[in-house]
Design a protein around this motif. Sequence first.
Motif, mmCIF file in Angstrom:
data_model
loop_
_atom_site.group_PDB
_atom_site.id
_atom_site.type_symbol
_atom_site.label_atom_id
_atom_site.label_comp_id
_atom_site.label_asym_id
_atom_site.label_seq_id
_atom_site.Cartn_x
_atom_site.Cartn_y
_atom_site.Cartn_z
ATOM 1 N N MET A 189 -30.890 -15.288 19.508
ATOM 2 C CA MET A 189 -30.277 -16.098 20.534
ATOM 3 C C MET A 189 -28.788 -16.228 20.222
ATOM 4 S SD MET A 189 -30.675 -18.086 23.277
ATOM 5 C CE MET A 189 -32.425 -18.187 23.372
ATOM 6 N N THR A 190 -27.960 -16.005 21.216
ATOM 7 C CA THR A 190 -26.516 -16.109 21.073
ATOM 8 C C THR A 190 -25.997 -17.201 21.999
ATOM 9 O OG1 THR A 190 -26.353 -13.746 20.580
ATOM 10 C CG2 THR A 190 -24.349 -14.841 21.298
ATOM 11 N N ILE A 191 -25.114 -18.053 21.481
ATOM 12 C CA ILE A 191 -24.490 -19.103 22.279
ATOM 13 C C ILE A 191 -22.988 -19.015 22.056
ATOM 14 C CG2 ILE A 191 -24.277 -21.583 22.678
ATOM 15 C CD1 ILE A 191 -27.079 -21.878 21.436
ATOM 16 N N PHE A 192 -22.205 -19.022 23.139
ATOM 17 C CA PHE A 192 -20.758 -19.016 23.015
ATOM 18 C C PHE A 192 -20.125 -19.638 24.249
ATOM 19 C CE2 PHE A 192 -21.547 -15.084 25.258
ATOM 20 C CZ PHE A 192 -20.498 -14.994 26.160
ATOM 21 N N THR A 193 -18.861 -19.986 24.115
ATOM 22 C CA THR A 193 -18.068 -20.537 25.206
ATOM 23 C C THR A 193 -16.959 -19.556 25.533
ATOM 24 O OG1 THR A 193 -18.515 -22.763 24.425
ATOM 25 C CG2 THR A 193 -16.671 -22.514 25.924
ATOM 26 N N GLY A 194 -16.688 -19.395 26.818
ATOM 27 C CA GLY A 194 -15.625 -18.487 27.226
ATOM 28 C C GLY A 194 -15.183 -18.762 28.649
ATOM 29 N N ARG A 195 -14.315 -17.901 29.144
ATOM 30 C CA ARG A 195 -13.824 -17.996 30.522
ATOM 31 C C ARG A 195 -14.310 -16.793 31.319
ATOM 32 N NH1 ARG A 195 -9.913 -21.740 31.783
ATOM 33 N NH2 ARG A 195 -9.006 -22.772 29.988
ATOM 34 N N ILE A 196 -14.638 -17.043 32.566
ATOM 35 C CA ILE A 196 -15.049 -15.945 33.438
ATOM 36 C C ILE A 196 -13.835 -15.053 33.677
ATOM 37 C CG2 ILE A 196 -15.891 -15.330 35.733
ATOM 38 C CD1 ILE A 196 -17.561 -17.915 35.665
ATOM 39 N N SER A 197 -13.970 -13.783 33.353
ATOM 40 C CA SER A 197 -12.857 -12.843 33.497
ATOM 41 C C SER A 197 -13.012 -11.950 34.721
ATOM 42 C CB SER A 197 -12.704 -11.996 32.235
ATOM 43 O OG SER A 197 -13.899 -11.302 31.959
ATOM 44 N N ARG A 240 -12.986 -19.990 35.171
ATOM 45 C CA ARG A 240 -13.885 -21.116 34.895
ATOM 46 C C ARG A 240 -14.381 -21.036 33.456
ATOM 47 N NH1 ARG A 240 -17.298 -23.619 39.176
ATOM 48 N NH2 ARG A 240 -17.254 -25.225 37.571
ATOM 49 N N ILE A 241 -14.507 -22.193 32.827
ATOM 50 C CA ILE A 241 -14.987 -22.256 31.451
ATOM 51 C C ILE A 241 -16.495 -22.460 31.493
ATOM 52 C CG2 ILE A 241 -14.872 -23.493 29.254
ATOM 53 C CD1 ILE A 241 -12.043 -24.390 30.122
ATOM 54 N N VAL A 242 -17.212 -21.584 30.781
ATOM 55 C CA VAL A 242 -18.667 -21.634 30.779
ATOM 56 C C VAL A 242 -19.206 -21.542 29.359
ATOM 57 C CG1 VAL A 242 -18.998 -20.678 33.094
ATOM 58 C CG2 VAL A 242 -18.793 -19.136 31.164
ATOM 59 N N GLU A 243 -20.390 -22.115 29.185
ATOM 60 C CA GLU A 243 -21.148 -21.924 27.957
ATOM 61 C C GLU A 243 -22.288 -20.986 28.316
ATOM 62 O OE1 GLU A 243 -22.682 -24.920 24.704
ATOM 63 O OE2 GLU A 243 -24.059 -24.867 26.415
ATOM 64 N N ILE A 244 -22.474 -19.965 27.513
ATOM 65 C CA ILE A 244 -23.480 -18.935 27.768
ATOM 66 C C ILE A 244 -24.495 -18.958 26.636
ATOM 67 C CG2 ILE A 244 -23.866 -16.461 28.054
ATOM 68 C CD1 ILE A 244 -22.256 -17.618 30.344
ATOM 69 N N MET A 245 -25.772 -18.871 27.006
ATOM 70 C CA MET A 245 -26.833 -18.827 26.005
ATOM 71 C C MET A 245 -27.845 -17.762 26.428
ATOM 72 S SD MET A 245 -29.236 -21.888 24.528
ATOM 73 C CE MET A 245 -29.946 -22.300 26.099
ATOM 74 N N GLY A 246 -28.169 -16.849 25.524
ATOM 75 C CA GLY A 246 -29.140 -15.813 25.840
ATOM 76 C C GLY A 246 -29.260 -14.795 24.725
ATOM 77 N N ASP A 247 -30.013 -13.758 25.007
ATOM 78 C CA ASP A 247 -30.213 -12.680 24.043
ATOM 79 C C ASP A 247 -29.190 -11.581 24.282
ATOM 80 O OD1 ASP A 247 -32.397 -13.921 22.811
ATOM 81 O OD2 ASP A 247 -33.766 -13.148 24.346
ATOM 82 N N ALA A 248 -28.441 -11.257 23.247
ATOM 83 C CA ALA A 248 -27.382 -10.251 23.339
ATOM 84 C C ALA A 248 -27.942 -8.842 23.226
ATOM 85 C CB ALA A 248 -26.352 -10.489 22.248
ATOM 86 N N GLU A 249 -27.358 -7.949 23.988
ATOM 87 C CA GLU A 249 -27.680 -6.530 23.906
ATOM 88 C C GLU A 249 -26.369 -5.779 23.698
ATOM 89 O OE1 GLU A 249 -29.666 -5.315 27.470
ATOM 90 O OE2 GLU A 249 -31.153 -6.891 27.328
ATOM 91 N N GLU A 250 -26.425 -4.722 22.932
ATOM 92 C CA GLU A 250 -25.252 -3.888 22.704
ATOM 93 C C GLU A 250 -25.502 -2.528 23.298
ATOM 94 O OE1 GLU A 250 -25.250 -3.915 18.486
ATOM 95 O OE2 GLU A 250 -24.431 -5.928 18.356
ATOM 96 N N GLY A 251 -24.440 -1.879 23.714
ATOM 97 C CA GLY A 251 -24.586 -0.548 24.266
ATOM 98 C C GLY A 251 -23.297 0.231 24.155
#
Length: 128
Positions: free
Chosen positions: A1-9, A65-76
């Motif tokens: 599980m990954t949680i981070f804060t960021g801005r919608i780009s 917009r500033i958002v907090e995102i929580m979910g399962d990360a995938e790399e590609g």
Amino acid sequence: MTIFTGRISIPGETKYIEKISDTVTTFSVAEDRTKSKDKPKVKFWRMSKFGKNGKALQPYLQKGRIVEIMGDAEEGCYLNKEGKPVAYLHMVNPTVRFLDGMKHEDSTAEIPTEEIVVEEDDEADGPF
């Protein structure tokens, strides 16, 4: 599980995908991982929300917009037009929480919240 804060780009965009007979809303979030002013380090995440939850969020997924995102990360990785490999980070159906004030045209509108469905168990008190 990954949680981070960021801005919608990249703002939210909803499309109908015939292959899966459903809609998908995509947007991008920039996560600032800078530890010093000398070396800025930003991670860009691509997000995909399927179905009615994505459609409901789309009008609120505005750049900046500033958002907090929580979910399962995938790399590609994929090859760009020049044939160079490009790595990316992706989340499918993340939980999105808005941390800033309303910037939508209708400031009285409520930001949709995602429903959490809890299936009731035959054993209401649990195993203990």
